[in-house]
Design a protein around this motif. Structure first.
Motif, PDB file in Angstrom:
ATOM      1  N   VAL A 178      -5.909  19.297   9.144  1.00  0.00           N
ATOM      2  CA  VAL A 178      -3.636  19.273   9.816  1.00  0.00           C
ATOM      3  C   VAL A 178      -3.473  20.185   8.865  1.00  0.00           C
ATOM      4  O   VAL A 178      -4.036  19.798   7.334  1.00  0.00           O
ATOM      5  N   SER A 179      -2.185  19.986   8.481  1.00  0.00           N
ATOM      6  CA  SER A 179      -1.615  20.300   7.432  1.00  0.00           C
ATOM      7  C   SER A 179      -0.406  20.160   6.358  1.00  0.00           C
ATOM      8  O   SER A 179       0.371  19.120   7.786  1.00  0.00           O
ATOM      9  N   LEU A 180      -0.841  18.819   5.790  1.00  0.00           N
ATOM     10  CA  LEU A 180      -0.512  18.369   5.060  1.00  0.00           C
ATOM     11  C   LEU A 180       0.503  18.772   3.842  1.00  0.00           C
ATOM     12  O   LEU A 180      -0.039  19.219   2.772  1.00  0.00           O
ATOM     13  N   PRO A 208       1.212  26.269   4.013  1.00  0.00           N
ATOM     14  CA  PRO A 208       0.550  24.547   3.895  1.00  0.00           C
ATOM     15  C   PRO A 208      -0.658  24.632   3.567  1.00  0.00           C
ATOM     16  O   PRO A 208      -1.694  24.539   3.856  1.00  0.00           O
TER      17      PRO A 208
END
Lengths: 532, 247
Positions: A126-128, A135
C-alpha cells in the motif's frame, strides 16, 4: 594555533565528546509486548533469508530491505518498521532498530484484547504517507491469532473422517508461514520497480466449462511438475495450453488478459516462495531461535513447505467456483516449468510485458494436431465426463442459491463488522457459494464469532458481502421484526452489551449502533470487546 | 438564439437572487481546490481551473483539459503534455459505454452504493469568497457504505447554474460531491453553488477517507485567447482507449 595543536585539540575534543556520551545515562529502551517482539524477529529473519537467497530466487531482487512494514493487530495496535516519515499517530520506539530500521507504534485505537503468538496474516503493498514528494510503498499486513489447539482439533477431526488435511496443523501455525508471506509481499514490491500490470484483477464467476478445463490445466501442470524427462514435460504443458484454450471460450479478451496478468504477479510471487524453499534446505543458518519465537522451527523440513505448494495445486484445481485464486499456484507451476526448460527466463521477463503462458507456448512450440483432435484426446485422457458431472452439480447449486437470494423480498438487515477489523469466519449450515464478493448461505449460518461478538444464525438464507457484512432479508410482514435487549442505550441508536434478535439471527455485541429506514435495518458493531 | 440564452440567464439570475450588474464578459473563471486524505496517505491539495463561457466550458485538471462545446454539441478530451485529443458528441461518451455485463460471470463483483440521503439545515450563515453561504449537512446511507457532506452553498454567485449543474460537467470535476441522488434529495442545489464542502466517505471495504473541496476563486474575466478551442497542432486520436493510453 598551529596544525599540530589544532589536530591535538580536535583529538581531545573527540575524546571529551565520547566521554560525555559514555557518561550519559543509557537511553531508555522501550519494552515491547511479546507479540510485537515476535513480529520484529520474523521481519529480521525475512531479511536475513533474503540476504542469503534473493539473488538466486530472482536475479536483481535486492530492494527487500528498503520496503517498510506496517502490521495491524487484532487489538488495534499498528506496528510500522523502516518508514522514513511515519504518519501521525505513530510514535518511535526507543532502543530498537532491527536491521537498522526505526520502529514506530500507533496505539491510538488499541483495545483491551489480550494477544499472544502465533499470529498470522496477509495483505499487500500500500502507499503509506509520503517521502520526498512520493508515496511510500509499504507492505501492509493484518494479523490474526491462530489457535494451535483448534488447528490440532480440526486436523484430527478431518483425519478421523478419512480426509487428509491439505496442510498439517503444525505447519498451519508455524511462523515459517508468516515469513513466506513476508517474502511474497516483498516480492510484489520488487515487481513494482520493474513492471506495472496493464490489467486489473480477475473478477470472474466460473461456469462448468471453465471449471472442467481449469481442473485439467491443474492436472496437466502437476503431471508436468512430476515428470522427469523434459520431452514428457512439454507434452503435459501442451495439454495445459489446449485446456486453457478450451477454458477461455466463455471469457472475454480482457478477462483472459486479467487471468494471465494475475499469474504473472501472484504466480511469480508464489514461485519466489517455492524457490526459496528449494534453496533453504541447503545453506541456511537462522538468526533467530525458539526463544525469540516459540513457533519458529528454522525451516526444519523445508521440503514439507515446498510440498505444500503441490498440495495447494491439487486442492485448488478441483474448486469449481475458484478463478482468481488459482492464478497463484498455476502461475507458480508454470514458472517452475519454465525454470526447467528455459533457464534464465526470469531475466527481463517483467520488463518484457509477456505472460507466463506465452512463454510456455514458446517453449512447447507448434501444435502437433488439430484443435478438435487435441480437445478430444484431452477429454479422454483427463476424464472429462466425470469432471463435468461434478462441476455441473456445484454450478447448478450455486445458481439455485443465487436465485433463492434474489427472490427474497422484504426488509433488509445489514450487519456491519468492518469496525472489528477482522475478516468474518462463518460456520455455515450446509453448502455455501461464492459469487463475486458475495457468499451465499442458502441454508443459513450456524454461528460466527469475532472476539466477544457472537452471532447465532437460523436455517434462513443469508449472504456475506464485501468482506465485512452479513445481509439477511426478512420476508415477513411488518416493520418491527427485531428486538433489542441492552444494559444501556444512548441517543442516536447506540446500545451497550446488546442482544439483537430477529427471525434470521441473534447478535450479541458489547457495543453496536442501529439505524433504520423503511427498507433497511443497519446494525454496526462498534466494539468487539466489552467497553463497560 | 443568443437573445433566448440571455433571457434564460436573466431568468436564472432572477430566480437565484443574483443581483450583480452584468460585466463586460459573461465568462466566469473558477479555481477549485481539492485535498484528500485516508488512513494511509494525505495528498497535497490539487487545483482545477474552470472557464465557463456562454457556449463553452473547459475544465483543466493539470494533466488533461475537458472542453465542452455546447454550440457544436461536441466534447473534447485534451492532453496538452502529449499534444493529443479525443473528440466525441456531448452525450456520446455515455452512449459509447458498453452495457453492463449482467451474466453470471460478472455478478457480485461491483458494488455501487445507492445512498438514502437526508439533508439537515444547520441554520448557519457565513461569507465565503465574498458570497453569503448557508450551511447544510447531507448524510447518505447505503447498505455497505456511508457518506457525509458538510456543505456551504450560495445562491448569489455569478456562475451559470445550468452549466454548473450539468451532470456532464460536474462528473469531470475531481472530487465533486454532487450526484444524481443527492440533487434529487436536495433540489436546492440546482439553484445554488457549493462554495465549500467537506466529505467523509466510509467505503464498503477500504479505509474511510475525507475529501475537502472549495472554490478558491470566482471572478468574471476575459478568457485567454483560444481557451475554448482545440489547438490546431494537436493530433486527433481515433478512440478513447488510445486517449487513455496516451497518459
Amino acid at each position: 594555533m598551529n596544525i599540530w595543536m589544532r589536530d591535538n585539540m580536535r583529538c581531545v575534543n573527540r575524546i571529551l565528546a565520547m566521554t560525555a556520551i559514555l557518561c550519559l545515562p543509557a537511553r531508555g529502551q522501550d519494552t515491547l509486548p511479546g507479540y510485537l517482539a515476535v513480529g520484529l524477529k520474523q521481519m529480521q529473519e525475512t531479511w536475513h533469508i533474503l540476504d542469503l537467497f534473493a539473488e538466486r530466487v530472482w536475479p536483481g531482487w535486492n530492494n527487500y530491505r528498503d520496503v517498510p512494514f506496517l502490521i495491524a493487530y487484532p487489538n488495534g495496535v499498528r506496528l510500522l518498521v523502516g518508514h522514513p516519515d511515519p504518519p501521525k499517530n505513530f510514535s518511535a520506539v526507543t532502543g530498537l532498530s532491527p536491521g537498522g530500521k526505526g520502529v514506530f507504534l500507533d496505539r491510538s485505537q488499541e483495545i483491551a484484547l489480550p494477544l499472544k503468538a502465533p499470529l498470522l496474516g496477509g495483505g499487500g503493498p500500500v502507499s503509506l504517507g509520503t517521502w520526498r514528494g512520493k508515496p511510500v510503498r509499504t507492505v501492509s499486513l493484518r494479523l490474526f491469532y491462530l489457535d494451535p489447539e483448534l488447528a490440532e482439533r480440526r486436523d484430527s477431526l478431518e483425519r478421523g473422517s478419512g480426509k487428509v488435511p491439505w496442510m498439517p496443523a503444525a505447519l498451519q501455525y508455524a511462523s515459517e508461514n508468516q515469513i513466506l508471506i513476508n517474502v511474497h509481499e516483498l516480492f510484489h514490491c520488487y515487481q513494482e520497480t520493474v513492471f506495472r500490470s496493464r490489467h486489473g484483477n480477475l473478477r470472474y464467476n466460473t461456469d462448468a466449462n471453465y471449471a472442467v478445463y481449469s481442473e485439467i490445466e491443474g492436472l496437466a501442470l502437476e503431471k508436468a511438475f512430476l515428470t522427469v524427462p523434459d520431452d514428457s514435460l512439454k507434452i503435459f504443458l501442451a495439454d495445459f495450453l489446449t485446456a486453457r484454450e478450451m477454458k477461455r471460450k466463455s471469457m472475454t479478451a480482457e478477462q483472459q488478459a486479467e487471468e494471465s496478468g494475475e499469474e504473472v504477479s501472484e504466480g511469480t510471487a508464489v514461485y519466489a516462495e517455492a524457490m526459496l524453499l528449494s534453496l533453504i534446505g541447503r545453506d541456511y543458518a537462522p538468526e533467530i531461535s525458539a526463544s525469540d519465537d516459540p513457533y519458529y522451527r528454522n525451516f526444519a523440513g523445508a521440503d514439507s513447505y515446498f510440498k505444500l505448494k503441490l498440495e495447494q495445486l491439487r486442492g485448488i484445481r478441483g474448486e469449481t467456483l475458484e478463478s482468481r485464486g488459482k492464478s497463484y499456484t498455476y502461475g507458480c507451476f508454470q514458472s517452475l516449468a519454465l525454470s526447467r526448460l528455459a533457464g534464465g527466463w526470469q531475466k527481463g521477463f517483467f520488463e518484457s510485458g509477456r505472460m507466463l503462458d506465452q512463454l510456455i507456448a514458446d517453449v512447447v512450440g507448434t501444435r502437433s494436431g488439430s484443435v478438435p483432435a487435441e480437445e478430444n484426446s484431452l477429454k479422454v485422457r483427463y476424464g472429462y465426463d466425470a469432471l463435468l458431472a461434478r462441476h455441473a452439480e456445484v454450478i447448478a447449486g450455486r445458481d439455485r442459491a443465487l436465485a433463492l437470494i434474489e427472490g427474497r423480498k422484504g426488509r433488509a438487515y445489514v450487519i456491519n463488522f468492518k469496525e472489528t477489523g477482522e475478516y468474518l469466519q462463518v460456520k455455515a449450515n450446509g453448502p455455501s457459494y461464492r459469487i463475486g464478493l458475495i457468499t451465499v448461505f442458502p441454508n443459513g449460518i450456524d454461528s460466527m464469532r469475532v472476539a466477544e461478538v457472537t452471532l447465532r444464525g437460523t436455517a434462513s438464507p443469508i449472504i456475506q458481502d464485501q468482506i465485512y457484512y452479513l445481509r439477511w432479508v426478512d420476508t415477513g410482514p411488518g416493520e418491527e421484526g427485531y428486538t433489542i435487549q441492552c444494559s444501556r442505550h444512548e441517543e442516536g441508536g447506540t446500545y451497550y452489551n446488546a442482544i439483537v434478535r430477529t427471525g434470521g439471527f441473534t447478535l450479541t455485541a458489547p457495543k453496536l449502533r442501529v439505524s433504520t429506514s423503511p427498507g433497511r435495518v443497519k446494525i454496526t458493531v462498534l466494539s468487539k470487546v466489552k467497553v463497560e | 438564439m443568443r437573445d433566448q440564452k440571455i433571457l434564460c440567464c436573466a431568468l436564472i439570475a432572477a430566480a437565484t437572487g443574483f443581483s450583480e450588474a452584468p460585466s463586460q464578459t459573461d465568462t466566469v473563471h473558477l479555481l477549485l481546490e481539492r485535498s484528500r486524505s485516508t488512513q494511509f496517505i494525505s495528498r497535497p491539495p490539487d487545483t482545477t481551473e474552470v472557464w465557463i463561457g456562454e457556449n463553452a466550458v473547459v475544465v483543466g485538471t493539470g494533466t488533461e483539459n475537458i472542453l465542452f462545446r455546447y454550440d457544436l454539441n461536441r466534447l473534447f478530451f485534451l492532453r496538452p503534455s502529449r499534444g493529443v485529443y479525443y473528440e466525441s458528441g456531448l452525450d456520446s461518451r455515455e452512449q459509447e459505454e458498453q452495457p453492463a455485463d449482467t451474466s453470471i460471470h460478472a455478478k457480485g463483483w461491483e458494488y455501487t452504493p445507492l445512498y438514502d440521503w437526508t439533508v439537515e439545515d444547520m441554520k448557519e450563515e457565513k461569507r465565503l469568497q465574498g458570497y453569503a453561504c448557508h450551511h447544510y449537512v447531507a448524510r447518505g446511507e447505503a447498505d455497505y457504505s456511508e457518506r457525509t457532506l458538510d456543505l456551504w452553498v450560495t445562491r448569489e454567485s455569478p456562475i451559470r447554474l445550468d452549466r454548473y449543474n450539468d451532470r456532464r460537467f460536474y462528473s469531470h470535476i475531481p472530487g465533486d460531491p454532487r450526484s444524481e441522488e443527492l440533487l434529487k434529495a436536495f433540489p436546492d442545489l440546482y439553484t445554488s453553488v457549493i462554495v465549500s464542502s467537506q466529505e467523509k466517505l466510509v467505503p464498503a471495504i477500504a479505509p474511510e477517507g475525507t475529501i475537502g473541496r472549495r472554490i478558491i476563486l470566482i471572478e468574471r474575466k476575459q478568457p485567454p485567447p483560444g481557451v475554448f478551442d482545440v489547438p490546431g497542432t494537436f493530433k486527433r486520436l481515433e478512440t478513447y482507449d488510445e486517449y487513455l493510453d496516451a497518459r
